[in-house]
Scaffold this active site. Structure first.
Site, short mmCIF file in Angstrom:
data_model
loop_
_atom_site.label_atom_id
_atom_site.label_comp_id
_atom_site.label_asym_id
_atom_site.label_seq_id
_atom_site.Cartn_x
_atom_site.Cartn_y
_atom_site.Cartn_z
N ILE A 61 73.43 34.29 54.10
CA ILE A 61 74.49 34.57 53.08
C ILE A 61 74.12 36.06 52.91
O ILE A 61 73.14 36.69 52.66
CB ILE A 61 74.50 33.75 51.71
CG1 ILE A 61 75.33 34.24 50.69
CG2 ILE A 61 72.80 33.84 51.33
CD1 ILE A 61 75.46 33.34 49.36
N SER A 62 75.39 37.01 52.89
CA SER A 62 75.16 38.42 52.76
C SER A 62 74.57 38.87 51.62
O SER A 62 74.80 38.22 50.60
CB SER A 62 76.43 39.14 53.31
OG SER A 62 76.98 38.72 54.43
#
Ligand code: SAM
Length: 218
Positions: A61-62
């Protein structure tokens, strides 16, 4: 205010606003979406940290700042139709859907797509999760006002340009290793390309990804 809510506001203030994210729609969207619902249970305590987090299958997840920066770079308006390539956890799709009307998000790893579909049911019809190769876009719902790719492409995939509407914006990391975040704006005078930021992303797979036949054949 709950502990998570407090951490979320701190995340927005310290990681986004302090670094120059100033689009009120993006700021408010990221204050609303519960990032802790999109990370593995073992990492919930780190959900609001200033870092990407592993979500399994060798992807992440960025980092919150990157989600905010890319969403701002898309210059979204209510009513926009958005394509996201790289659903991952579903978090960025939820943020996009806080601003845009319709979000189609494509994920190549089937179990991630399925998990995101379940997480995003609360968003109703506004988000469609598609399992498949997003490097070819999703022509069935094209054209799009905005397209965002959350994995690093070797070059700009031609199908994504084909599916971008007049006035549309495409934001994607291009390169191998340290990538450049690139924005393409479709204007009356033609496509305008800008380099926005040096970034580091997991590689785009599929036909127009690294090693894909679309990329090799140009
Ligand atoms: N936006 C995501 C989020 O909010 O959690 C983070 C995405 S993660 C950095 C990149 C994602 O792109 C991974 O889930 C990966 O499987 C996906 N991906 C890579 N190549 C793809 C392709 N050709 N089509 C669709 N998804 C792809």
């Amino acid at each position: 205010m709950s502990d998570f809510e407090q951490r979320r506001h701190l995340m927005v203030d310290r990681q986004l606003v302090a670094r120059g994210v100033d689009d009120v729609r993006v700021i408010e969207a990221m204050r609303r979406v519960h990032r802790h619902d999109f990370v593995p249970a073992s990492l919930v305590d780190r959900a609001y940290d200033d870092t990407p987090l592993p979500i399994g299958h060798d992807v992440t997840i960025s980092q919150p700042y990157i989600v905010g920066f890319m969403t701002q770079a898309l210059e979204l308006h209510p009513g926009d139709r958005v394509l996201e390539v790289g659903t991952g956890s579903g978090y960025a799709a939820a943020v996009l859907a806080e601003i845009a009307d319709q979000v189609v998000t494509v994920e190549s790893i089937a179990p991630l797509a399925e998990q995101a579909r379940e997480r995003l049911t609360a968003c109703g019809d506004r988000i469609e999760v598609v399992s498949g190769d997003g490097s070819v876009g999703h022509p069935a719902r094209a054209p799009y006002d905005a397209i965002v790719v959350t994995a690093a492409a070797p070059d700009i995939p031609p199908p994504l340009l084909d599916q971008l509407d007049h006035g549309g914006r495409l934001v994607l990391p291009v390169g191998d290793g340290v990538e450049q975040l690139v924005r393409v704006r479709r204007t009356d005078e033609g496509d305008v390309h800008e380099r926005l930021l040096a970034v580091c992303f997991v590689p785009l797979t599929g036909r127009y990804g690294h090693g894909g036949d679309g990329h090799r054949s140009g």
